[in-house]
Motif scaffolding. Structure first.
Motif, PDB file in Angstrom:
ATOM      1  N   PHE A  68       0.807  -1.215   0.000  1.00  0.00           N
ATOM      2  CA  PHE A  68       0.000   0.000   0.000  1.00  0.00           C
ATOM      3  C   PHE A  68       0.845   1.271   0.000  1.00  0.00           C
ATOM      4  O   PHE A  68       0.313   2.367  -0.153  1.00  0.00           O
ATOM      5  N   ARG A 253     -10.058   5.489   6.918  1.00  0.00           N
ATOM      6  CA  ARG A 253     -10.277   4.485   5.859  1.00  0.00           C
ATOM      7  C   ARG A 253      -9.017   3.661   5.633  1.00  0.00           C
ATOM      8  O   ARG A 253      -9.070   2.459   5.398  1.00  0.00           O
ATOM      9  N   MET A 254      -7.859   4.308   5.673  1.00  0.00           N
ATOM     10  CA  MET A 254      -6.610   3.576   5.503  1.00  0.00           C
ATOM     11  C   MET A 254      -6.417   2.575   6.631  1.00  0.00           C
ATOM     12  O   MET A 254      -5.976   1.455   6.424  1.00  0.00           O
ATOM     13  N   GLU A 256      -8.761   1.132   8.307  1.00  0.00           N
ATOM     14  CA  GLU A 256      -9.722   0.055   8.043  1.00  0.00           C
ATOM     15  C   GLU A 256      -9.155  -0.911   7.001  1.00  0.00           C
ATOM     16  O   GLU A 256      -9.204  -2.130   7.155  1.00  0.00           O
ATOM     17  N   LEU A 257      -8.605  -0.363   5.922  1.00  0.00           N
ATOM     18  CA  LEU A 257      -8.043  -1.209   4.856  1.00  0.00           C
ATOM     19  C   LEU A 257      -6.883  -2.054   5.384  1.00  0.00           C
ATOM     20  O   LEU A 257      -6.825  -3.268   5.134  1.00  0.00           O
ATOM     21  N   GLN A 260      -8.284  -4.779   7.761  1.00  0.00           N
ATOM     22  CA  GLN A 260      -8.959  -5.865   7.026  1.00  0.00           C
ATOM     23  C   GLN A 260      -7.935  -6.764   6.348  1.00  0.00           C
ATOM     24  O   GLN A 260      -8.051  -7.985   6.368  1.00  0.00           O
ATOM     25  N   THR A 261      -6.931  -6.128   5.730  1.00  0.00           N
ATOM     26  CA  THR A 261      -5.937  -6.890   4.984  1.00  0.00           C
ATOM     27  C   THR A 261      -5.089  -7.747   5.933  1.00  0.00           C
ATOM     28  O   THR A 261      -4.859  -8.933   5.674  1.00  0.00           O
TER      29      THR A 261
ATOM     30  N   MET B   1      -5.315 -11.204   0.387  1.00  0.00           N
ATOM     31  CA  MET B   1      -5.340 -10.711  -1.004  1.00  0.00           C
ATOM     32  C   MET B   1      -5.927 -11.772  -1.915  1.00  0.00           C
ATOM     33  O   MET B   1      -5.563 -12.931  -1.815  1.00  0.00           O
ATOM     34  N   PHE B  64       4.991  -8.498  -6.407  1.00  0.00           N
ATOM     35  CA  PHE B  64       4.733  -7.078  -6.188  1.00  0.00           C
ATOM     36  C   PHE B  64       5.913  -6.377  -5.516  1.00  0.00           C
ATOM     37  O   PHE B  64       6.327  -5.295  -5.905  1.00  0.00           O
ATOM     38  N   LEU B  84       4.842   2.670  -5.917  1.00  0.00           N
ATOM     39  CA  LEU B  84       3.898   1.676  -6.437  1.00  0.00           C
ATOM     40  C   LEU B  84       2.958   1.329  -5.296  1.00  0.00           C
ATOM     41  O   LEU B  84       3.394   0.899  -4.237  1.00  0.00           O
ATOM     42  N   GLN B  85       1.677   1.554  -5.506  1.00  0.00           N
ATOM     43  CA  GLN B  85       0.709   1.287  -4.445  1.00  0.00           C
ATOM     44  C   GLN B  85      -0.496   0.561  -5.005  1.00  0.00           C
ATOM     45  O   GLN B  85      -0.995   0.894  -6.081  1.00  0.00           O
ATOM     46  N   HIS B  86      -0.962  -0.408  -4.261  1.00  0.00           N
ATOM     47  CA  HIS B  86      -2.149  -1.133  -4.679  1.00  0.00           C
ATOM     48  C   HIS B  86      -3.314  -0.158  -4.817  1.00  0.00           C
ATOM     49  O   HIS B  86      -3.449   0.768  -4.009  1.00  0.00           O
ATOM     50  N   LYS B  88      -6.270  -0.364  -4.123  1.00  0.00           N
ATOM     51  CA  LYS B  88      -7.198  -0.358  -2.986  1.00  0.00           C
ATOM     52  C   LYS B  88      -7.005   0.864  -2.094  1.00  0.00           C
ATOM     53  O   LYS B  88      -7.944   1.359  -1.501  1.00  0.00           O
ATOM     54  N   VAL B  89      -5.745   1.307  -1.984  1.00  0.00           N
ATOM     55  CA  VAL B  89      -5.433   2.460  -1.146  1.00  0.00           C
ATOM     56  C   VAL B  89      -6.304   3.642  -1.544  1.00  0.00           C
ATOM     57  O   VAL B  89      -6.917   4.295  -0.702  1.00  0.00           O
ATOM     58  N   TYR B  92     -10.214   2.931  -1.187  1.00  0.00           N
ATOM     59  CA  TYR B  92     -10.654   3.006   0.204  1.00  0.00           C
ATOM     60  C   TYR B  92     -10.687   4.429   0.725  1.00  0.00           C
ATOM     61  O   TYR B  92     -11.593   4.827   1.425  1.00  0.00           O
ATOM     62  N   MET B  93      -9.640   5.166   0.373  1.00  0.00           N
ATOM     63  CA  MET B  93      -9.512   6.473   0.985  1.00  0.00           C
ATOM     64  C   MET B  93     -10.512   7.489   0.434  1.00  0.00           C
ATOM     65  O   MET B  93     -10.983   8.360   1.156  1.00  0.00           O
TER      66      MET B  93
END
Lengths: 453, 96
Positions: A68, A253-254, A256-257, A260-261, B1, B64, B84-86, B88-89, B92-93
């Motif tokens: 992330f 939110r971060m 939370e992500l 969860q992960t 994942m 990755f 490099l970031q997934h 989802k970041v 979600y944000m």
């Protein structure tokens, strides 16, 4: 593009230049099944359980960090209060258990392990008595163990015997670690209404209502909030609150992500996100600077309590929209030594102990990381603690005291703990005594607020 | 994942002063790792060169983390910041 360029750059900027990070992934582990009358067997079982359950924690956290691109500063463990786990032991000195926790923490590579704890708001069991007596030695002979004691709740009142004893324990902790400015006391918190799922140290432990293992997340983002506040110097309060809310939402939110992960990757249930704004000694990553950004010359001047109230409430409102599992302390932290702005405000004389006490009425924790002169008596520390516990009890909120009577230091000196614990100027305490008051013994009864049924 | 069937995407962000060969080097590395570029955009933000790429990372040849490290290294060479970031970041944000 499927994403808005502005959104992507906003996120990248938060991480790159505003110190946004996940402060901690804390794994809660129940140690209740480790109980054994023989302390050596108990220690062995504790070590095995922790090193088995948490063996992948650090690796997974590092993986998530890479995936992330968000730094995860601390990996931590919280365990069942040791006073419960060790209650069956014949041995009354629990220091070896703290040393076992320390060894296990080092083995799995976590930064801190919390749970050398006891809950005594209504009275002591034998295990709790033993644990509290073991705290000074335990903290002096370990590096990563944190300790907490809950001495008050809104439902039970304030156990003043425990408040006084903790005054003595805090003094002893500082004395035994005099060569490190009293660092022992920086790893010990006294609580009112302690939450059972707090991922932040030094107060984290794995409560009795928690599952076998759990993942809790603590986020952090004072730098991000500071920047958005500074961008709107002329906004009125509605707009200000709204902006903070929106930012808190994104930060949470971060959390939370990541939670969860991590939960998925470790096969451990996700507990809570603690959406506290936790400062670090890094320049700009300061709660005091946010308040100053709202228009105060220095944190601690008149208006500070109101500014903090607005901040704390907006953070909660934004955060609660971002996650359905908000818990822990969830508010703004004001640890003096860990916040560059607070340190400066103290040095210049704007921030005093009395003002901090007022501020704790409207934010998440309490008198946190405050260094006072080394000759402050146990009774005075107990009286400071009693005041703070009263605020928590009456207002049905968590309050805490983490105070360091720095050996051989006085007002004008500084203590330096290094790392996230930072440094602090010594604060003045009242020279007038409360000895007779704290020696009365017994319990301050639960307030009328306790009668809610 | 979820690594099976579903498409996994990541965002590559390049920030810094503009130089010859940034795009070439980054895209070459992405190709080596079998990361398919889905979208690419370039802008100037406060005189800062900004390139954002959306790439597919479901079938990376070397994982990755390796790709991440290699991009970081290129960034250091070129004195730009590459992340490099997934995806989802960002999802979600900024989205519910």
């Amino acid at each position: 593009m499927l994403f808005n360029t502005g959104e992507i750059l906003e996120t990248v900027k938060m991480i790159e230049s505003e110190n946004f990070d996940i402060r901690t992934i804390t794994m809660g582990i129940s140690l209740r099944d480790c109980a054994h009358p023989d302390i050596e067997v108990l220690n062995k079982q504790i070590y095995e359980k922790i090193t088995t359950k948490a063996k992948d924690l650090v690796e997974v956290a590092n993986k998530i960090e890479k995936q992330f691109g968000v730094p995860i500063i601390n990996k931590r463990i919280s365990v069942t209060p040791i006073s419960i786990v060790a209650n069956a032991c014949k041995e009354t000195d629990y220091t070896s258990i703290a040393q076992t926790l320390d060894k296990a923490a080092k083995e799995v590579g976590v930064d801190f392990i919390g749970g050398f704890s006891a809950l005594v708001h209504k009275g002591y069991t034998s295990g709790e008595r033993n644990l509290i007596k073991s705290i000074p030695q335990a903290l002096a002979t370990t590096d990563r163990v944190c300790s907490s004691v809950n001495v008050a709740t809104t439902k039970a009142g304030i156990n003043m015997d425990a408040v006084l004893e903790m005054g003595q324990v805090i003094k002893k902790c500082a004395e035994l670690t005099a060569d490190k400015d009293g660092l022992g006391a920086a790893k010990l918190v006294v609580f009112c209404n302690v939450p059972e799922d707090n991922p932040f140290m030094a107060g984290a432990f794995h409560g009795t209502g928690e599952p076998e293992t759990v993942i809790n997340i603590g986020v952090s983002g004072p730098g991000v909030v500071k920047n958005v506040v500074e961008k709107i110097p002329d906004a009125n309060f509605n707009e200000l609150a709204d902006t903070i809310k929106r930012t808190a939402f994104k930060i949470t939110r971060m959390g939370e992500l990541v939670g969860q992960t991590a939960s998925e990757m470790l096969g451990v249930p996700f507990g809570i996100v603690d959406l506290s704004l936790a400062p670090t000694p890094a320049i700009g990553d300061s709660v005091a600077n946010i308040l100053e950004g709202m228009g105060l010359e220095y944190c601690g001047t008149h208006g500070t309590t109101a500014a903090l109230a607005l901040l704390n409430d907006a953070v909660k409102k934004g955060g609660s929209m971002a996650s359905s599992s908000v818990g822990g302390l969830s508010g703004a932290f004001i640890p003096v030594s860990e916040d560059q702005g607070m340190i400066e405000a103290t040095k210049i004389g704007a921030l005093t102990l009395e003002k901090l006490e007022a501020m704790t009425c409207v934010c998440s924790v309490g008198l946190d990381m405050i260094a006072v002169p080394g000759d402050t008596t146990a009774e005075t520390i107990a009286a400071i603690t009693a005041d703070e516990m009263a605020i928590g009890m009456i207002n049905k909120k968590t309050t805490a005291v983490r105070i360091i009577p720095a050996p051989n230091k006085t007002v004008g000196d500084e203590v330096v703990f290094g790392g996230l614990l930072g440094e602090a100027p010594i604060m003045k305490v009242s020279k007038f005594k409360a000895d007779k008051f704290v020696h009365r013994g017994g319990r301050i009864p639960a307030p009328i607020q306790a009668l809610t049924n | 994942m979820n690594n099976n069937n579903s498409q996994e995407r990541a965002v590559v962000t390049v920030l810094g002063s503009d130089k010859v060969g940034i795009v070439a080097k980054v895209t070459a590395t992405l190709a080596e790792h079998n990361a398919n570029i889905i979208d690419i955009s370039q802008t100037l933000l406060d005189d800062l060169f900004t390139m954002i790429m959306l790439v597919e990372v479901s079938d990376l040849t070397n994982g990755f983390e390796n790709l991440n490290e290699e991009l970081e290294a290129i960034g250091n060479d070129l004195e730009v910041k590459i992340m490099l970031q997934h995806e989802k970041v960002f999802r979600y944000m900024h989205r519910i």
